[in-house]
Design an enzyme around this catalytic site. Structure first.
Site, short mmCIF file in Angstrom:
data_model
loop_
_atom_site.label_atom_id
_atom_site.label_comp_id
_atom_site.label_asym_id
_atom_site.label_seq_id
_atom_site.Cartn_x
_atom_site.Cartn_y
_atom_site.Cartn_z
N GLU A 208 1.21 -4.40 11.17
CA GLU A 208 0.78 -3.00 11.07
C GLU A 208 1.68 -2.19 11.99
O GLU A 208 1.61 -2.30 13.21
CB GLU A 208 -0.67 -2.83 11.52
CG GLU A 208 -1.70 -3.58 10.68
CD GLU A 208 -2.15 -2.82 9.44
OE1 GLU A 208 -1.44 -1.88 9.01
OE2 GLU A 208 -3.22 -3.17 8.91
N HIS B 122 0.86 -1.19 0.00
CA HIS B 122 0.00 0.00 0.00
C HIS B 122 0.89 1.23 0.00
O HIS B 122 1.64 1.47 0.94
CB HIS B 122 -0.90 0.00 1.24
CG HIS B 122 -1.95 -1.06 1.18
ND1 HIS B 122 -2.47 -1.65 2.30
CD2 HIS B 122 -2.58 -1.62 0.12
CE1 HIS B 122 -3.39 -2.54 1.93
NE2 HIS B 122 -3.46 -2.55 0.62
N GLU C 95 1.69 4.12 2.80
CA GLU C 95 2.17 3.71 4.12
C GLU C 95 3.69 3.85 4.19
O GLU C 95 4.43 2.88 4.22
CB GLU C 95 1.68 2.28 4.39
CG GLU C 95 0.15 2.22 4.36
CD GLU C 95 -0.43 0.80 4.33
OE1 GLU C 95 0.32 -0.17 4.46
OE2 GLU C 95 -1.67 0.70 4.19
N HIS D 112 2.90 -3.22 6.84
CA HIS D 112 1.95 -2.13 6.54
C HIS D 112 1.96 -1.14 7.70
O HIS D 112 2.64 -1.32 8.69
CB HIS D 112 0.52 -2.69 6.44
CG HIS D 112 0.27 -3.52 5.23
ND1 HIS D 112 -0.49 -3.08 4.18
CD2 HIS D 112 0.68 -4.77 4.89
CE1 HIS D 112 -0.56 -4.01 3.25
NE2 HIS D 112 0.14 -5.06 3.65
ZN LIG Z 1 -1.71 -1.46 4.23
#
Ligand SMILES: [Zn+2]
Ligand SMILES: *[C@@H]1O[C@H](CO)[C@@H](O)[C@H](O)[C@H]1NC(C)=O
Length: 427
Positions: free
Chosen positions: A387, A182, A185, A312
């Site tokens: 994350e 992504h 990020e 992420h």
């Molecule tokens: Zn992500």
């Protein structure tokens, strides 16, 4: 997703001026007056409302169902619906564009504290700098690091990885990790680069790191979605998806983290190309996903993968399979134990709390994700999605002064994970 993303990008008008001042942040897609709300969606009824709001394409859920970015012209309407349903909320970011502008990278001359390859991790690096970094690392540590081409992106950019490991033994196991699937990020490539550098620096004196690099070949890809990442530096700071066009739709891009073939097309991904979690027209439609999965499967014929991590942000979570189901996988107790050790190692460095385990499915199942593919298709027992920082104060716009702390703590988490895996193999 907001409608402005559909407009054709202008070139960076401030280029000439910016050369003398600082970096070029002539974003054509702007977020003036956009707010990010943190919503207290704590019961079924609240969740239903958030689900309805998710269908409004002008709202961008930074994190469903809690964090939502709202354009100024939509604010009164959204607030009215929250209020009339008794949903409490806070304003997390008062003006997204102001925050973006305040974070403009400063290219300061005469930097110090550079590492051997000439980098200091005090600011975010753009795509061409990261490509150069890969080359410089390989040149700085020729006996431990080599550049590996994993493939090309949709727009023809290289997926440049590093293979990091010593040549102590013939039959080494392998580890894969990557950042920036992504593109908005930014802390993910920065943290991946920090950890890679630290492994190489520490190899000369840290017996644990010697053991890791003697046992494993690490395949490390800082930017898995280079087209998207470039776009977040040139046009739209908050672009998430790939940049492939969608037939019959004005909207670009697929969510790479809904495009993996394991359980692709099940609930928890959108079939609408304009959505931020669009799964793509078919599994592995995105050449970036196809290249990485092919690379891992091909390499698996020669080397066994012991660990796969997809980095992420944000949320501070070490997530274990499955993402698509609340069913516990066969190796859940090992995965859960090692994720827990990684989480407490992270917390021990700067006190950053992490939660861990089979977390996605409790709130919001999601299909076609990296970690489910790593475990379910590639048969990598330790397959995770991490994350990184923070818990929402800045969200995707994490300030540069958090790069080094994020790198330090995540590196401790990675080492704890490796120790946990090595220990498990001895037993
Ligand atoms: Zn992500
Ligand atoms: C990337 O950084 C370099 C400086 O290191 C700069 O010359 C270049 O314009 C930057 N590119 C983008 C897209 O920001």
């Amino acid at each position: 997703m907001n409608v402005k993303m559909l407009s054709s990008p202008r070139h960076c008008v401030s280029l000439l001026l910016a050369v003398f001042v600082s970096g070029c942040y002539g974003y054509s897609i702007r977020y003036d007056g956009y707010k990010v709300l943190r919503v207290d969606a704590s019961n079924e009824r609240h969740l239903r409302l958030m689900n309805q709001l998710q269908h409004d394409r002008e709202l961008d859920f930074w994190k469903f169902p809690k964090d939502v970015m709202v354009p100024p012209e939509k604010l009164a309407g959204v607030v009215e619906r929250l209020d009339s349903n008794g949903v409490a909320y806070d304003v997390m970011i008062a003006d997204v564009q102001k925050l973006i502008d305040s974070q403009e990278t400063q290219y300061i001359e005469g930097r110090h504290n550079l590492d051997l390859a000439g980098y200091d991790f005090t600011r975010y690096y753009n795509l061409s700098e990261i490509a150069q970094w890969v080359k410089d690392i390989a040149a700085t540590y020729p006996s431990l690091a080599t550049e590996v081409q994993v493939g090309l992106s949709y727009e023809g950019r290289e997926l440049r990885a590093l293979k990091v490991g010593s040549e102590q033994s013939e039959s080494k196991e392998a580890i894969w990790f990557h950042g920036t699937l992504h593109s908005r990020e930014w802390i993910s490539p920065a943290t991946v680069m920090f950890m890679t550098n630290q492994l190489l620096v520490d190899y000369s004196h840290d017996p644990d790191v010697q053991k890791y690099l003697d046992t494993y070949d690490f395949y490390i890809l800082p930017v898995m979605n280079p087209d998207g990442y470039e776009y977040t530096w040139t046009d739209n700071r908050l672009w998430r998806k790939t940049r492939s066009p969608n037939e019959g739709s004005p909207c670009y891009g697929t969510d790479g983290n809904r495009n993996f073939e394991f359980m692709w097309g099940e609930p928890g991904a959108s079939d609408d190309p304009c959505d931020n979690n669009y799964r793509g027209p078919f599994a592995h439609s995105e050449i970036e996903v196809k290249s990485v999965t092919d690379f891992i499967l091909d390499t698996s014929e020669k080397q066994t993968f012991s660990l796969f991590i997809d980095f992420h942000c944000y949320g501070q979570m070490w997530i274990t399979p499955w993402a698509y189901s609340i069913e516990e996988p066969l190796h859940y107790s090992e995965q859960h134990t090692c994720a827990g050790r990684a989480a407490s190692a992270i917390e021990s460095v700067h006190g950053t709390p992490y939660i861990y385990g089979n977390i996605i499915s409790n709130a919001d199942p999601a299909s076609g994700l990296t970690l489910d593919w790593g475990y379910g298709t590639a048969n990598i027992k330790h397959s995770y999605l991490v994350e990184l920082r923070d818990r929402g104060e800045y969200g995707f716009l994490l300030p540069e002064d958090q790069i080094i702390p994020s790198g330090e703590e995540t590196y401790a988490g990675l080492k704890a994970m490796l120790d946990c895996i090595l220990e498990g193999q001895v037993v």
